[in-house]
Design an enzyme around this catalytic site. Structure first.
Site, PDB file in Angstrom:
ATOM      1  CG  ASP A  33      -2.135   0.918   1.416  1.00  0.00           C
ATOM      2  OD1 ASP A  33      -2.899   0.985   0.382  1.00  0.00           O
ATOM      3  OD2 ASP A  33      -2.071   1.537   2.256  1.00  0.00           O
ATOM      4  CD  GLU A  74      -2.142   2.655  -3.532  1.00  0.00           C
ATOM      5  OE1 GLU A  74      -3.367   3.180  -4.006  1.00  0.00           O
ATOM      6  OE2 GLU A  74      -1.657   2.454  -2.425  1.00  0.00           O
TER       7      GLU A  74
HETATM    8  C1  GLC Z   1      -4.272   3.061  -0.618  1.00  0.00           C
HETATM    9  C2  GLC Z   1      -5.567   1.959  -0.446  1.00  0.00           C
HETATM   10  C3  GLC Z   1      -6.621   2.616  -0.092  1.00  0.00           C
HETATM   11  C4  GLC Z   1      -6.371   3.296   1.409  1.00  0.00           C
HETATM   12  C5  GLC Z   1      -5.128   4.199   1.455  1.00  0.00           C
HETATM   13  C6  GLC Z   1      -4.614   4.276   2.917  1.00  0.00           C
HETATM   14  O1  GLC Z   1      -4.532   3.971  -1.464  1.00  0.00           O
HETATM   15  O2  GLC Z   1      -5.741   1.451  -1.754  1.00  0.00           O
HETATM   16  O3  GLC Z   1      -7.666   2.031   0.017  1.00  0.00           O
HETATM   17  O4  GLC Z   1      -7.391   4.095   1.753  1.00  0.00           O
HETATM   18  O5  GLC Z   1      -4.073   3.594   0.661  1.00  0.00           O
HETATM   19  O6  GLC Z   1      -4.098   3.343   3.325  1.00  0.00           O
END
Ligand code: GLC
Length: 537
Positions: free
Chosen positions: A224, A282
């Site tokens: 993440d 991500e």
């Molecule tokens: C990422 C996740 C999202 C979350 C954020 C904070 O973007 O995909 O769902 O709210 O991180 O952890």
């Protein structure tokens, strides 16, 4: 012969067959655990529900699952606020269920990957409680990002940073004597304090977490906010200006700092001790070269790429997204990845205009995506053609809704539980009618049960396409050769011989020469209809 020598000659057949690059052309199925399947009747999906549905995932033909966070969490952001990274939240099950899930998935030849949330913890993590109970400058506070406030009495936040979810990115805490004290940074919700990645304990703890899950048989991690973990000290002294306040944008200096690569190199060292595992970051980074920097042999294996999901249903925009996605990883000899949606963005059927048209376009796009070389991510429910749901205000749960002062509705609309069977809510998702988000009655026609029987359904299209992609030799080769095609259309060829054509105009167009393998919609007088795609060999 000693016992040890004996062990050395008995090689495990599974180990012999270990495929260390399975992730390079895998189909990952993203499970948002709250919304997938509920086994204990509390209206919230859980790991028991995932176990129950493994047969379905095998039928669908996916290679791996990615579980959105299932670790212990107060659920301020539905699990993206972790209070114990080495425990399963009781809402989802326990370690025994997780172990059983891993074993059973492996028995069906499905890999199991899970979300890790290393950018921040929950404010209920014991470390954060310890930080609050400790003095400014203490080792406990050093794991997070605490600063004195600005202004004569420190009553203003240290800088003007907004949270990605709305409101300020700083919250003030009380000192030991009850007077107002320091401020802590939270790029997301107040309940998600950012960790300090310059702190050795933070680094070490993630290593422990990685080993904890890898030793249990986990095949990899989705990381993440992989592009946002490093916050250099000099940056924290800066105010942001103008368009730098745009969310997750390349212009936002809080993301994609060079220092983040050192963190990923550390993670990769641990992963390399476990051959056959993978990491998916991500990475909301538009710049192709900077995106590629994450996908180096000593960093992440894969980067979740939003380019295709961000493109309109427009041939030029789609072609650009494909070209940029390939370009981003080419220089580093990386694997391209493709996704049309996830738990943070509107579902593709809705983005492409909703209704029949949105559905036809989503059908065309899945053929396009599966025709490309690389790794594909399918978000649960996309294979059923679920649209975003327009939910009433009083059921909204995403922190974005409250934090934005109700200016933004948040992400609940793409997280409504998956309909499995039957004619009315909760459609076999749960034994309770009180599901965590309400399910639209009109989803009766979109259940797995209804679609399995219907050869023209979205689910049947996914199954057939996934099967062909796995079986046909034409889907080989990493190059994409573009064909000339009429305006508003696109066509490309894989080196193995597969041709994919997509018609984003309003009228039927002739197909490129070849034998038709499958199409997302019936041909019209031998031509590819509007909003459709076809595969030829
Ligand atoms: C990422 C996740 C999202 C979350 C954020 C904070 O973007 O995909 O769902 O709210 O991180 O952890």
């Amino acid at each position: 012969m000693s016992y040890l020598a004996d062990l050395a000659v008995v090689t495990d057949p599974k180990e012999q067959a270990l495929d260390t690059t399975w992730w390079k052309d895998a189909i990952f199925y993203q499970i948002y655990p709250r919304s997938f399947s509920d086994s204990n009747g509390d209206g919230v999906g859980d790991l028991g529900g995932v176990r129950d549905r493994l047969g379905y995932l095998e039928l669908l033909g996916v290679d791996a699952i990615w579980l959105s966070p299932v670790m212990k969490s107060p659920m301020a952001d539905h699990g993206y606020d972790v209070s114990d990274p080495r425990a399963i939240d009781p809402l989802f099950g326990d370690l025994d269920v997780m172990d059983a899930l891993i074993e059973e998935a492996h028995g069906r030849d499905i890999k199991v990957t899970m979300d890790l949330v290393p950018n921040h913890t929950s404010d209920q993590h014991p470390w954060f409680a310890a930080a609050l109970a400790s003095a400014p400058g203490s080792p406990e506070r050093a794991r997070y990002i605490f600063r004195d406030g600005s202004g004569p009495d420190g009553s203003q936040p240290p800088n003007n940073w907004p949270s990605i979810f709305g409101g300020p990115a700083w919250t003030r805490v009380d000192s030991a004597d009850g007077s107002p004290g320091q401020w802590y940074l939270h790029i997301f919700a107040q309940e998600q304090p950012d960790l300090n990645w310059d702190n050795a304990e933070v680094v070490e703890d993630l290593t422990t977490t990685l080993r904890f899950w890898l030793d249990r048989g986990i095949d990899g991690f989705r990381i993440d906010v992989a592009h946002g973990m490093a916050k250099p000290a000099e940056l924290l002294d800066m105010n942001l200006e103008g368009n730098a306040l745009m969310k997750n944008d390349d212009d936002d200096p809080r993301f994609d700092n060079d220092a983040v690569h050192e963190i990923h190199r550390g993670i990769r060292k641990v992963m390399d001790e476990y051959p056959g595992t993978t990491t998916i970051g991500e990475i909301w980074v538009q710049d192709n070269a900077r995106f590629g920097d994450y996908i180096r042999p000593d960093e992440l294996h894969l980067g979740f790429n939003f380019r295709l999901a961000e493109a309109d249903f427009d041939a030029a925009a789609i072609r650009d997204a494909v070209t940029n996605s390939l370009d981003a990883v080419e220089r580093v000899d990386g694997t391209p990845t493709w996704a049309l949606s996830n738990h943070d963005i509107a579902r593709e059927v809705t983005r492409y205009g909703g209704g029949d048209r949105g559905t036809q376009r989503a059908r065309a796009m899945i053929l396009l995506e599966l025709a490309l070389p690389g790794t594909v991510f399918v978000y649960n429910g996309a294979e059923l053609g679920l649209p975003n749901v327009d939910l009433p205000d009083d059921v909204l749960q995403d922190p974005v809704w409250e934090r934005s002062g109700h200016a933004e509705r948040g992400r609940d609309g793409c997280r409504v539980p998956v309909p499995w069977e039957g004619t009315e809510p909760p459609f076999g998702f749960s034994s309770s009618t009180r599901t965590w988000l309400p399910m639209p009655p009109e989803w009766a026609s979109r259940t797995v049960e209804a679609q399995l029987e219907d050869v023209d359904s979205m689910l049947s299209l996914y199954r057939a396409a996934i099967e062909l992609r796995a079986l046909r030799p034409e889907f080989s080769g990493t190059e994409v050769d573009w064909y000339g095609s009429p305006p508003g259309c696109l066509a490309f060829r894989r080196r193995g011989g597969l041709i994919c054509a997509l018609n984003a105009t309003d009228v039927p167009i002739p197909l490129p020469p070849g034998e038709l393998l499958m199409a997302s919609a019936p041909l019209v007088d031998g031509q590819l209809p509007a909003d459709a795609a076809a595969w030829l060999v």
